[in-house]
Enzyme design. Structure first.
Site, mmCIF file in Angstrom:
data_model
loop_
_atom_site.group_PDB
_atom_site.id
_atom_site.type_symbol
_atom_site.label_atom_id
_atom_site.label_comp_id
_atom_site.label_asym_id
_atom_site.label_seq_id
_atom_site.Cartn_x
_atom_site.Cartn_y
_atom_site.Cartn_z
ATOM 1 N N CYS A 175 32.877 -0.545 18.012
ATOM 2 C CA CYS A 175 34.041 -0.038 18.744
ATOM 3 C C CYS A 175 33.626 0.712 20.007
ATOM 4 O O CYS A 175 34.453 0.995 20.856
ATOM 5 C CB CYS A 175 34.879 0.877 17.858
ATOM 6 S SG CYS A 175 33.992 2.342 17.332
ATOM 7 N N CYS A 230 35.025 5.319 10.914
ATOM 8 C CA CYS A 230 35.039 6.420 11.884
ATOM 9 C C CYS A 230 34.491 7.699 11.242
ATOM 10 O O CYS A 230 33.794 8.483 11.893
ATOM 11 C CB CYS A 230 36.453 6.665 12.399
ATOM 12 S SG CYS A 230 37.354 5.146 12.758
HETATM 13 FE FE1 FES Z 1 35.445 3.646 16.485
HETATM 14 FE FE2 FES Z 1 37.129 4.966 15.097
HETATM 15 S S1 FES Z 1 37.444 3.044 16.006
HETATM 16 S S2 FES Z 1 35.118 5.493 15.520
#
Ligand code: FES
Length: 137
Positions: free
Chosen positions: A34, A103
């Site tokens: 991400c 996360c």
């Molecule tokens: Fe990357 Fe939450 S989407 S840490």
């Protein structure tokens, strides 16, 4: 996706945001998928975390988990901080949607990386593992 009130609270009003300039340990971790980045600063005296601050360039769940993680380690010993798993952080936040659990792993990694940084600085062997996030798919 539904977030608990605690998650929303820590996201909209995160605790311990910022930097510690003369930190004893700093940990920077990121999630390659991400692209989110978390930086954790620790102030340590006699093996007790006297202060802890974070900066997170990331999603709301990453901000909420870093905020909660700082609250859970502040005032506690290094030994206790090393036992802090991402599950404990998630439980303290009354849960996270499954796709957001990764996360919380960043928060655990960031604290452990900051402790490892401190150990290296004072010449103590790093005798614990920093578990990297497992791929879920
Ligand atoms: Fe990357 Fe939450 S989407 S840490």
């Amino acid at each position: 996706m539904k977030y608990s009130e605690k998650v929303m609270d820590h996201f909209t009003n995160p605790r311990n945001v910022g930097e510690i300039e003369d930190a004893d340990g700093v940990g920077v971790v990121g999630n390659a998928k991400c692209g989110d980045i978390m930086k954790m600063y620790l102030k340590i005296e006699d093996d007790v975390i006297t202060d802890c601050k974070f900066k997170t360039f990331g999603c709301g769940a990453a901000i909420a988990t870093s905020s909660m993680a700082t609250e859970l380690v502040k005032g506690h010993t290094i030994e206790e901080a090393l036992k802090l798993t991402n599950q404990v952080v998630v439980e303290a936040l009354d849960g996270l949607p499954p796709v957001k659990v990764h996360c919380s792993v960043l928060a655990e990694e960031a604290i452990k990386t900051a402790v490892a940084d401190y150990y290296k600085k004072i010449g103590r062997p790093v005798d614990f593992e920093i578990e990297k996030e497992h791929d879920e798919e």
